[in-house]
Motif scaffolding. Structure first.
Motif, mmCIF file in Angstrom:
data_model
loop_
_atom_site.group_PDB
_atom_site.id
_atom_site.type_symbol
_atom_site.label_atom_id
_atom_site.label_comp_id
_atom_site.label_asym_id
_atom_site.label_seq_id
_atom_site.Cartn_x
_atom_site.Cartn_y
_atom_site.Cartn_z
ATOM 1 N N VAL A 70 -4.852 -3.054 -3.583
ATOM 2 C CA VAL A 70 -4.227 -3.070 -2.540
ATOM 3 C C VAL A 70 -4.649 -1.885 -1.375
ATOM 4 O O VAL A 70 -4.882 -2.392 -0.255
ATOM 5 N N ALA A 71 -5.011 -0.706 -1.755
ATOM 6 C CA ALA A 71 -5.720 0.357 -0.921
ATOM 7 C C ALA A 71 -7.090 -0.300 -0.116
ATOM 8 O O ALA A 71 -7.181 -0.382 1.008
ATOM 9 N N ASN A 93 -7.145 1.273 3.579
ATOM 10 C CA ASN A 93 -6.603 2.528 3.384
ATOM 11 C C ASN A 93 -7.646 3.684 3.333
ATOM 12 O O ASN A 93 -8.566 3.858 2.868
ATOM 13 N N ASN A 149 0.805 3.647 -3.266
ATOM 14 C CA ASN A 149 -0.109 4.660 -3.169
ATOM 15 C C ASN A 149 0.325 5.800 -2.380
ATOM 16 O O ASN A 149 -0.447 6.856 -2.271
ATOM 17 N N ASN A 161 -6.169 -3.159 2.232
ATOM 18 C CA ASN A 161 -5.418 -2.864 3.526
ATOM 19 C C ASN A 161 -6.412 -1.599 3.994
ATOM 20 O O ASN A 161 -5.957 -0.965 5.225
ATOM 21 N N ASP A 212 0.828 -0.896 -0.053
ATOM 22 C CA ASP A 212 0.164 0.211 0.014
ATOM 23 C C ASP A 212 0.857 1.126 0.091
ATOM 24 O O ASP A 212 0.631 2.381 -0.608
#
Length: 239
Positions: free
Chosen positions: A193-194, A199, A170, A197, A166
Motif C-alpha cells: 500500500v505504501a 508514501n 502504516n 500510494n 496507507d
C-alpha cells in the motif's frame, strides 16, 4: 517430524484464513443463520451489499475491489455468540500480495486487505453479541444496522481508498495493527500500500517491517518471500 510440523502449521493458517473470510463450514446453514439473514438482508441490499451464503457474508463489489460484512455465529447450548467482522479488499494490493503469501490458492480471490470486528472497532477486543431468544436476535440485528448507519459504512467507504489504507496500516508500523488478523501479512500489505500510494516513508517502512517480521517468525522462507517482495516493489511502477 518436520513434515508433521509443516502440516500442522498449514492447517492452522488455513483455519485462520477460512474464519477471516467467512469460509468456515461454507455449506452448513443453520436455522439461526436463516433467521439472521432474513433480518439483515433487506437492510444490506438497500446499501448495495449482496448476500453470499456460501461465504457467510454480505459483499459490495467496487471497481477497486469489494467491501464485506462477515457474520460468524458460535453455538453454546441455548446461547449463540455472534461476531461481526467488516472490511475491504483492494484488488491492486491483493494481486501483488497473493504472489508472495502462502495462502491456499482457491481462497486468494476472497482475501481481505483489512478486516476488523465491531467489538475491536469500538475498543472491546473480545466483544460478541450474546443471543438466546428471537427477540434478542431482532434487537441484535437492529444494533448491527445502527452501527453501520452511524459508523460502519462511512469507515468502509473511507478505507476503500489507498490513502486511507496507507494510514490505517502504516501510521504506526512498530505496533500491531487492529485491522488485520495476521500481523505478518500486515508487513506485506502495508508495504505494498505504501508503494502504491507513493508514501515518502517507504524506505523506512521496509526497515520497520523487516525487523518486525524477524521478531514474529523465525521461518527463513517467510523472510525470503518478504525480501523478494521488497525487490519487486523497488522496481514496481504503478500506473
Amino acid at each position: 517430524m518436520p513434515n508433521e510440523i509443516k502440516l500442522i502449521r498449514f492447517l492452522f493458517v488455513k483455519r485462520i484464513f477460512q474464519v477471516s473470510v467467512g469460509l468456515e463450514y461454507p455449506m452448513l446453514i443453520t436455522p439461526f443463520e436463516t433467521d439472521l439473514y432474513r433480518h439483515l438482508t433487506p437492510f444490506f441490499a438497500d446499501h448495495q451489499f449482496d448476500l453470499l451464503v456460501s461465504r457467510k457474508q454480505y459483499r459490495r463489489t467496487l471497481p477497486t475491489g469489494f467491501q464485506n460484512v462477515i457474520l460468524s455465529p458460535s453455538f453454546y447450548g441455548d446461547e449463540t455468540m455472534l461476531e461481526v467482522n467488516f472490511g475491504c479488499r483492494n484488488e491492486q494490493v491483493e494481486q501483488i500480495a497473493q504472489q508472495f503469501l502462502n495462502n491456499v490458492f482457491d481462497y486468494r480471490p476472497d482475501a481481505n486487505t483489512i478486516i476488523i470486528s465491531i467489538g475491536k472497532f469500538g475498543g472491546l477486543r473480545y466483544f460478541r453479541y450474546k443471543i438466546h431468544t428471537p427477540d434478542e436476535l431482532a434487537d441484535t440485528c437492529e444494533q448491527i444496522r445502527q452501527f453501520f448507519l452511524t459508523q460502519g459504512f462511512a469507515f468502509l467507504n473511507e478505507a476503500s481508498s489507498l490513502a486511507t489504507l496507507d494510514q490505517l496500516l502504516n501510521d504506526q508500523p512498530n505496533q500491531p495493527s487492529p485491522y488485520v488478523y495476521n500481523q505478518a501479512h500486515r508487513c506485506y500489505k502495508g508495504l505494498i500500500v505504501a508503494r502504491l500510494n507513493h508514501n515518502p516513508h517507504f524506505d523506512g517502512l521496509i526497515d520497520s517491517y523487516r525487523h518486525l517480521l524477524i521478531r514474529q517468525t523465525q521461518n527463513p522462507y517467510e523472510q525470503l518471500h518478504f525480501e523478494r517482495l521488497i525487490a519487486y516493489l523497488q522496481h514496481y511502477s504503478a500506473n
